[in-house]
Design a protein around this motif. Structure first.
Motif, PDB file in Angstrom:
ATOM      1  N   ARG A   1       0.841  -1.205   0.000  1.00  0.00           N
ATOM      2  CA  ARG A   1       0.000   0.000   0.000  1.00  0.00           C
ATOM      3  C   ARG A   1       0.876   1.255   0.000  1.00  0.00           C
ATOM      4  N   GLN A   2       1.933   1.210   0.778  1.00  0.00           N
ATOM      5  CA  GLN A   2       2.849   2.346   0.824  1.00  0.00           C
ATOM      6  C   GLN A   2       3.497   2.572  -0.536  1.00  0.00           C
ATOM      7  N   GLU A   3       3.897   1.491  -1.201  1.00  0.00           N
ATOM      8  CA  GLU A   3       4.520   1.641  -2.516  1.00  0.00           C
ATOM      9  C   GLU A   3       3.533   2.205  -3.530  1.00  0.00           C
TER      10      GLU A   3
ATOM     11  N   ARG B   1       0.924   4.049  -2.975  1.00  0.00           N
ATOM     12  CA  ARG B   1       0.584   5.441  -2.676  1.00  0.00           C
ATOM     13  C   ARG B   1       1.759   6.394  -2.841  1.00  0.00           C
ATOM     14  N   SER B   2       2.933   5.839  -3.113  1.00  0.00           N
ATOM     15  CA  SER B   2       4.086   6.710  -3.404  1.00  0.00           C
ATOM     16  C   SER B   2       3.991   7.313  -4.792  1.00  0.00           C
TER      17      SER B   2
END
Length: 525
Positions: A355-357, A359-360
């Protein structure tokens, strides 16, 4: 049988034996014929096991004398027994051997070199078993699944023109649209809940969106099953492809019984599958005929358009090929996508990192981002490794050939087991059973992480989910493109959590997730 009957009749007359009636004589003929065949079959089984040219090749314990490991290899989930055998000992020459029904020998390639020979170097020394081809022709038609040799080569080129990377790139927009439709569908399920969550039947929904996408690529037509339209198309696919005990019995009958017998036994499941095939072929025929013109004009090329442009269009032959494409989308891609979501639900750390990747990147994501995100690609490949769509496929040599320098006679069965290869400790290491996407990420470059195309294995053929060489999956680019978009969008919008216990894989040919596989989706900001 007729010659045997005549021989029995002559013998009884010669010996002066007078049967009491014609019925008694008939019983004597049939009984003696059955006894003779049983004796001959027993003798053949003994000879095969005693003088097999492969007795020196390692493998599991021999198993029962009459049927060996015939039931083990077709037990569910497919490929698990062979995987256990593969990890139980070393196979120095890259081959495993075991006996099946009536002493028939089976060879299983276990090393990258042996696999490369069977799948690439000598791929056309092998064909699919006759029973498999009769089964698929009856219910799907004569498509690329049942075609061999030059016919297979010709139609594979036809597929490659449509499923190549360039043409799939033209379809990225429609793929993202279909992926958003699934996201919207799940949002709709979550909306009534105060917790903004819902328990979702992922196997059913991923099969629908995959079927819609393959309809676009095959026919240029969106069946819109994810929007609850064209239910007859969805029901026909469920009848044809969903795994069940009666379908496995029918398939076993086609492989073990004489050719004339397979089509005569009136099994209810066969009638249901015949009707489903008729419905699906009718839907394909209607979709083809409803198109006023079939043109590409530099845009995305679908399968029917390509056939028309190349002057290869024949309606019945095209429908058989389209049935294969639609089935692959419904069962293979749809099932694999459901497994990916299950893996993310049961591994929250990987889900949070993904999810972090995602949303980057800017939102909405650019179409090129899906190929550039290493963890996204790694998650898809790792789940696909753990849950290959096809876990066990059988081939038979049509000429004398060789594997790893070993002479293989004509008529030998060679079993390809992607599940065993993908779960082999000697190829992937001691953590082979773990869901570890990081094995596909190379972090050695100062420029940043990038995808490791082999996942740390010694060769690309060690990842056999899409097969390799002349028999590799022509729909690989489409399947990966759809799954990456779908996974990225779902993880961006929802937290995934497991529901229930560990699901058991099933399926007729594919290793599909169970129909009742559920995952809890909770909306996230």
């Amino acid at each position: 049988m007729a010659l045997w009957a005549a021989g029995v009749r002559v013998l009884t007359r010669h010996l002066g034996i007078q049967p009491e009636s014609s019925a008694v004589l008939l019983g004597e003929i049939i009984g003696s014929w059955l006894v003779l065949n049983a004796l001959l079959l027993g003798l053949k089984t003994w000879y095969r096991r005693r003088y097999s040219p492969f007795r020196d090749i390692p493998g599991p314990e021999p198993g029962p004398w009459l049927y060996g490991h015939a039931f083990d290899i077709f037990d569910e989930p497919l490929g698990r027994r062979i995987t256990d055998w593969g990890n139980a000992q070393a196979y120095p020459h890259g081959l495993m051997h075991f006996f099946g029904l009536f002493g028939v020998s089976y060879l299983v390639p276990t090393s990258p070199a042996a696999l490369a020979e069977v799948l690439s170097t000598r791929a056309y020394d092998y064909v699919k078993p006759a029973g498999f081809k009769r089964f698929t022709r009856r219910f799907w038609g004569h498509g690329i699944v049942s075609q061999e040799q030059e016919e297979h080569r010709l139609h594979r080129k036809t597929y490659q023109a449509v499923f190549n990377q360039g043409n799939i790139a033209q379809a990225r927009g429609p793929l993202s649209t279909k992926s958003r439709q699934l996201v919207d569908r799940i949002h709709g399920l979550c909306a009534p809940s105060p917790s903004h969550s819902a328990i979702v039947p992922v196997t059913q929904l991923t099969a629908r969106v995959s079927l819609d996408v393959t309809g676009l690529i095959a026919l240029g037509v969106d069946f819109e099953t994810i929007l609850d339209r064209n239910p007859q198309v969805l029901e026909a696919h469920e009848a044809l492809f969903a795994g069940s005990r009666d379908k496995r019995t029918l398939f076993a009958l086609y492989n073990a019984a004489p050719r004339w017998l397979g089509g005569l036994i009136p099994l209810r499941v066969a009638r249901r599958m015949d009707e489903a095939s008729r419905v699906l072929r009718g839907a394909c025929r209607q979709a083809i005929r409803s198109r006023a013109a079939v043109k590409a004009n530099g845009q995305r090329l679908d399968f029917v358009a390509h056939l028309v442009q190349q002057g290869l269009y024949d309606e019945e032959a095209a429908i058989s090929q389209i049935m294969v494409i639609l089935g692959a989308g419904y069962e293979s891609t749809g099932g694999t996508l459901a497994w990916i979501l299950y893996c993310l639900a049961t591994h929250p750390d990987s889900q949070a990192a993904l999810r972090q990747e995602v949303r980057s990147r800017s939102r909405p994501m650019d179409e090129s981002d899906y190929e550039a995100l290493p963890l996204l690609n790694a998650v898809v490949l790792e789940a696909t490794r753990l849950y290959p769509a096809f876990s066990f496929l059988l081939r038979k040599t049509i000429r004398a050939t060789a594997i790893s320098g070993r002479a293989i006679p004509r008529g030998t069965y060679v079993a390809l087991c992607p599940h065993m290869v993908n779960h082999a400790r000697h190829l992937w290491g001691p953590d082979v059973e773990a869901f570890r996407p990081e094995r596909w990420v190379d972090r050695s470059s100062p420029a940043g992480p990038k995808l490791d195309a082999t996942g740390g294995a010694s060769a690309a053929v060690c990842m056999l989910s899409f097969f390799s060489g002349a028999r590799s999956c022509v729909g690989r680019a489409l399947a990966l493109a759809l799954m990456k978009r779908q996974v990225a969008l779902l993880v961006d919008h929802f937290q995934l959590d497991p529901v229930g216990g560990t699901p058991q894989a099933s399926g007729l040919f594919a290793t599909s997730p169970p129909a009742d596989l559920h995952v809890r989706f909770t909306q996230v900001r």
